[in-house]
Scaffold this motif. Structure first.
Motif, PDB file in Angstrom:
ATOM      1  N   LYS A   1      16.219 -15.917 -31.325  1.00 28.66           N
ATOM      2  CA  LYS A   1      17.272 -15.552 -32.274  1.00 28.66           C
ATOM      3  C   LYS A   1      18.294 -14.551 -31.727  1.00 28.66           C
ATOM      4  O   LYS A   1      19.499 -14.752 -31.902  1.00 28.66           O
ATOM      5  CB  LYS A   1      16.648 -15.028 -33.578  1.00 28.66           C
TER       6      LYS A   1
ATOM      7  N   GLU B   1      10.893 -20.216 -28.324  1.00 29.99           N
ATOM      8  CA  GLU B   1      10.481 -20.158 -29.726  1.00 29.99           C
ATOM      9  C   GLU B   1      11.589 -19.568 -30.591  1.00 29.99           C
ATOM     10  O   GLU B   1      12.356 -18.715 -30.149  1.00 29.99           O
ATOM     11  CB  GLU B   1       9.219 -19.303 -29.863  1.00 29.99           C
ATOM     12  N   PHE B   2      11.628 -20.004 -31.839  1.00 31.87           N
ATOM     13  CA  PHE B   2      12.724 -19.652 -32.733  1.00 31.87           C
ATOM     14  C   PHE B   2      12.895 -18.146 -32.873  1.00 31.87           C
ATOM     15  O   PHE B   2      14.002 -17.616 -32.721  1.00 31.87           O
ATOM     16  CB  PHE B   2      12.483 -20.291 -34.108  1.00 31.87           C
ATOM     17  N   GLU B   3      11.805 -17.427 -33.178  1.00 28.88           N
ATOM     18  CA  GLU B   3      11.905 -15.988 -33.406  1.00 28.88           C
ATOM     19  C   GLU B   3      12.346 -15.247 -32.149  1.00 28.88           C
ATOM     20  O   GLU B   3      13.132 -14.304 -32.213  1.00 28.88           O
ATOM     21  CB  GLU B   3      10.560 -15.441 -33.897  1.00 28.88           C
ATOM     22  N   LYS B   4      11.835 -15.673 -30.996  1.00 28.57           N
ATOM     23  CA  LYS B   4      12.194 -15.010 -29.745  1.00 28.57           C
ATOM     24  C   LYS B   4      13.634 -15.318 -29.318  1.00 28.57           C
ATOM     25  O   LYS B   4      14.279 -14.513 -28.650  1.00 28.57           O
ATOM     26  CB  LYS B   4      11.234 -15.436 -28.634  1.00 28.57           C
TER      27      LYS B   4
END
Length: 236
Positions: A113, A108-111
């Motif tokens: 980054k 996932e994007f947030e994880k």
């Protein structure tokens, strides 16, 4: 640059040359064979023809001819350290970029980054190191060679050659310049037998005719004389 399988013929061309050299140490007591002592037959050559208005092509052709001439059997074994380092840094950057992209795609994007940012920074560092190494360490070096010979003891020779194109001046055509550094030692480098440095330039029109065909015999004779002069501890 085009190559055609055929016998090379001797060409007569006007020459422009300038010599600048310095040498240190006297002649070595050991006398390994020089490049001019190992003859090349015309059948071993390919005709080299290119656009003689392109200075990059002219320099690349001379660089390639020099490397072929000096890396023949019984002469110097070419050391590809600089190329290996640049390739290692380049492939490391490719691997980091691919791994970072794959991780960012699957997570996932947030994880993802923090890891993506770390991968991006590492990629920039590797790319920067590759550029800095090429510019500051490798520089204009085109050939690094090493040779070991046996004459009562093991003698090691190391030669480093850089090249560049001298720009066109009002009364002088562009020239091919070589800078040569030579060291001969024994005892795993503990005993210095001879060393020398030389710099010499000669106009490209000495080696290429009007149609762009390279006179390889003349080029090899020039390179061989400069190298042997350095090996003998003589200024050329």
């Amino acid at each position: 640059m085009a190559r055609v399988n055929a016998k090379s013929s001797t060409l007569s061309t006007p020459t422009t040359s300038r010599r600048r050299a310095s040498s240190s140490a006297g002649s070595s007591p050991e006398k390994p064979p020089g490049p001019l002592s190992i003859v090349i037959t015309p059948e071993e050559r390919e005709i080299i023809k290119l656009n003689n208005a392109n200075l990059v092509d002219l320099k690349n052709a001379c660089d390639d001819a020099l490397k072929r001439f000096l890396s023949r059997p019984d002469l110097f074994k070419q050391i590809h350290l600089h190329t290996d380092v640049r390739l290692a840094l380049g492939w490391a950057g490719v691997f980091v970029a691919a791994a970072t992209g794959l991780y960012g795609f699957k997570v996932e994007f947030e994880k993802s980054k923090p890891a993506v940012w770390a991968g991006l920074i590492l990629y920039i560092i590797l790319t920067t190191l590759q550029v800095l190494y090429s510019y500051f360490v490798e520089g204009d070096i085109i050939f690094v060679g090493k040779r070991k010979t046996f004459s009562k003891r093991i003698v090691t020779e190391r030669i480093t050659i850089s090249s560049r194109t001298e720009p066109v001046l009002k009364t002088k055509p562009p020239a091919y310049e070589v800078s040569i550094s030579y060291v001969q030692s024994s005892g795993a480098g503990k005993s210095l037998l001879a060393k020398g440095k030389a710099r010499e330039a000669r106009g490209y029109n000495a080696f290429f005719d009007e149609s762009g065909v390279m006179n390889q015999e003349k080029f090899e004779a020039w390179v061989g004389s400069v190298v042997e002069g350095v090996m003998d501890g003589k200024a050329t």
